[in-house]
Scaffold this active site. Structure first.
Site, PDB file in Angstrom:
ATOM      1  N   ALA A   1      52.155 -13.853 -35.511  1.00 44.90           N
ATOM      2  CA  ALA A   1      50.900 -14.760 -35.926  1.00 44.90           C
ATOM      3  C   ALA A   1      51.249 -16.188 -35.850  1.00 44.90           C
ATOM      4  O   ALA A   1      52.244 -16.550 -36.048  1.00 44.90           O
ATOM      5  CB  ALA A   1      50.567 -14.229 -37.135  1.00 44.90           C
TER       6      ALA A   1
ATOM      7  N   GLY B   1      49.700 -15.998 -32.767  1.00 43.69           N
ATOM      8  CA  GLY B   1      49.780 -15.179 -31.451  1.00 43.69           C
ATOM      9  C   GLY B   1      49.979 -16.162 -30.159  1.00 43.69           C
ATOM     10  O   GLY B   1      49.851 -15.723 -28.933  1.00 43.69           O
TER      11      GLY B   1
ATOM     12  N   LYS C   1      53.013 -17.257 -28.928  1.00 46.06           N
ATOM     13  CA  LYS C   1      53.951 -16.701 -28.298  1.00 46.06           C
ATOM     14  C   LYS C   1      53.801 -15.151 -27.783  1.00 46.06           C
ATOM     15  O   LYS C   1      54.392 -14.873 -26.718  1.00 46.06           O
ATOM     16  CB  LYS C   1      55.270 -16.763 -29.196  1.00 46.06           C
ATOM     17  CG  LYS C   1      55.686 -18.363 -29.526  1.00 46.06           C
ATOM     18  CD  LYS C   1      57.202 -18.259 -30.456  1.00 46.06           C
ATOM     19  CE  LYS C   1      57.559 -19.544 -30.432  1.00 46.06           C
ATOM     20  NZ  LYS C   1      56.738 -20.313 -31.450  1.00 46.06           N
TER      21      LYS C   1
ATOM     22  N   GLU D   1      53.329  -8.712 -37.656  1.00 52.99           N
ATOM     23  CA  GLU D   1      52.872  -9.741 -38.671  1.00 52.99           C
ATOM     24  C   GLU D   1      53.169  -9.211 -40.052  1.00 52.99           C
ATOM     25  O   GLU D   1      52.100  -8.394 -40.344  1.00 52.99           O
ATOM     26  CB  GLU D   1      51.748 -10.582 -38.360  1.00 52.99           C
ATOM     27  CG  GLU D   1      51.339 -11.570 -39.249  1.00 52.99           C
ATOM     28  CD  GLU D   1      52.571 -12.804 -39.442  1.00 52.99           C
ATOM     29  OE1 GLU D   1      52.948 -13.029 -40.644  1.00 52.99           O
ATOM     30  OE2 GLU D   1      53.198 -13.085 -38.468  1.00 52.99           O
TER      31      GLU D   1
ATOM     32  N   ARG E   1      47.196 -12.984 -41.611  1.00 48.32           N
ATOM     33  CA  ARG E   1      47.549 -13.579 -40.383  1.00 48.32           C
ATOM     34  C   ARG E   1      47.428 -12.539 -39.326  1.00 48.32           C
ATOM     35  O   ARG E   1      47.419 -12.948 -38.175  1.00 48.32           O
ATOM     36  CB  ARG E   1      49.088 -14.209 -40.815  1.00 48.32           C
ATOM     37  CG  ARG E   1      49.046 -15.431 -41.317  1.00 48.32           C
ATOM     38  CD  ARG E   1      50.330 -15.919 -41.844  1.00 48.32           C
ATOM     39  NE  ARG E   1      51.245 -16.151 -40.621  1.00 48.32           N
ATOM     40  CZ  ARG E   1      51.374 -17.315 -39.854  1.00 48.32           C
ATOM     41  NH1 ARG E   1      50.370 -18.184 -40.148  1.00 48.32           N
ATOM     42  NH2 ARG E   1      51.858 -17.158 -38.830  1.00 48.32           N
TER      43      ARG E   1
ATOM     44  N   ASP F   1      60.767 -15.533 -33.876  1.00 49.46           N
ATOM     45  CA  ASP F   1      60.449 -16.843 -34.437  1.00 49.46           C
ATOM     46  C   ASP F   1      60.474 -16.985 -35.820  1.00 49.46           C
ATOM     47  O   ASP F   1      59.603 -16.681 -36.662  1.00 49.46           O
ATOM     48  CB  ASP F   1      59.131 -17.025 -33.839  1.00 49.46           C
ATOM     49  CG  ASP F   1      58.590 -18.500 -33.930  1.00 49.46           C
ATOM     50  OD1 ASP F   1      59.407 -19.397 -33.919  1.00 49.46           O
ATOM     51  OD2 ASP F   1      57.543 -18.833 -33.868  1.00 49.46           O
TER      52      ASP F   1
ATOM     53  N   CYS G   1      61.581 -24.090 -35.628  1.00 48.55           N
ATOM     54  CA  CYS G   1      61.089 -25.478 -35.720  1.00 48.55           C
ATOM     55  C   CYS G   1      61.670 -26.430 -36.598  1.00 48.55           C
ATOM     56  O   CYS G   1      60.918 -27.064 -37.290  1.00 48.55           O
ATOM     57  CB  CYS G   1      59.444 -25.278 -35.574  1.00 48.55           C
ATOM     58  SG  CYS G   1      58.805 -24.853 -37.112  1.00 48.55           S
TER      59      CYS G   1
END
Length: 328
Positions: free
Chosen positions: A127, A129, A131, A149, A154, A194, A247
């Site tokens: 989530a 979405g 990627k 997810e 989400r 991620d 990130c």
């Protein structure tokens, strides 16, 4: 600087970056970047550019990705729909799923993982979405994409974006990584992790990330990231590839997580990440106390003072084709 940052964060970045620190700090004087990725399930990047309501700039690392240039709409409008200024989130093309609004740096993850049509691919933390829709487009809507997810609400956002973008190969799951590994075993050709992180790379864009950050967050996030990566490894077939992304700038969550994983998993190797034009910088083995001997520089760091995007880290791992497949 238009906002304040935690002094502990600034001191650490100054220590790590040295002569580069002034340029890094100056990046916070600039507005955050905005990106748009054309949904190539529905049309090509060239076709979209011909009708784009916004002025766009190409990205070196994503053929379907563009930087949205601030200010006026593209002139003259080619579809008769003059918005005056570009509001890409409100345009009918967005509702139609012709593009996905995404940070330019975030577009690198799917490109690095490079799934192929017909493969079995897992997006472990999918989530909202961005990627997942990118992976499906690279797969040309052929194969199987499991978009997982763990947070139920989400997952609904994820479903909405997959539907809007016309993704027909996705199965949405709402499970822990451990339960997925128990069910699937070493099933997937490619896995994207991620990882949930401390969000330092989003400080320029997110007031919430700046407000919530505390010095102890990177260590706590690193423990969770390592646990997730362990399960992701179980889900990858021998010879398959796994992309680990965050990130954040914190070495505890980036180089150290990958170094710890490689030390515990000799069946995995780190693949080099190269981008035309040198937009990505190598990772820093010397920023870890225990893994400086490993080739961690083959992972990539995306810095806001080096490119038009926010902060990201990407490592691409491959499992030995001769590794024994772990049972589900």
């Amino acid at each position: 600087m238009p906002f304040s940052l935690h002094p502990h964060f600034l001191a650490r970045m100054q220590r790590l970056l040295g002569d580069e620190y002034p340029g890094f700090l100056a990046s916070y004087e600039q507005p955050p970047t905005s990106g748009l990725r054309v949904n190539t399930i529905k049309l090509s990047a060239a076709q979209f550019r011909a009708i784009s309501p916004c002025a766009l700039k190409e990205l070196a690392w994503c053929p379907s990705g563009f930087l949205i240039m601030p200010g006026a709409a593209q002139a003259p409008p080619t579809d008769g729909n003059d918005l005056g200024t570009c509001s890409p989130g409100k345009h009918p093309y967005h509702a139609a799923g012709l593009y996905y609004l995404q940070d330019p740096s975030a577009m690198a993850a799917a490109e690095v993982l490079a799934p192929r049509p017909g493969e079995k691919v897992l997006d472990l933390s999918a989530a909202p979405g961005g990627k997942s829709t990118h992976l499906a487009a690279l797969m040309q809507n052929q194969g199987l994409l499991v978009a997982n997810e763990i947070h139920p609400q989400r997952a609904w956002d994820l479903a909405e974006n997959l539907e809007r973008c016309g993704v027909q190969i996705a199965a949405i799951t709402n499970e822990t990584p451990a339960r997925l590994a128990e069910y699937f075993g070493a099933f997937f050709d490619r896995v994207l992790v991620d990882a949930p992180c401390s969000g330092e790379g989003m400080f320029r864009k997110s007031e919430a990330a700046r407000r919530e950050w505390q010095p102890e967050m990177p260590a706590a996030c690193a423990a969770r990231q390592s646990a997730i990566l362990e399960q992701a490894a179980r889900l990858l077939r021998p010879g398959g590839r796994l992309a680990y992304t965050t990130c954040t700038f914190a070495p505890e969550e980036d180089e150290a997580v990958i170094g710890r994983f490689l030390s515990a998993h000799p069946e995995f190797s780190l693949l080099p990440i190269q981008v035309e034009g040198g937009a990505f910088a190598p990772a820093h083995p010397e920023w870890t106390d225990d893994y400086a001997q490993l080739p961690l520089e083959q992972a990539a760091r995306l810095w806001p003072h080096h490119l038009e995007g926010e902060g990201h880290f990407i490592a691409l791992l491959q499992k030995d084709p001769h590794a024994a497949a772990q049972p589900a």
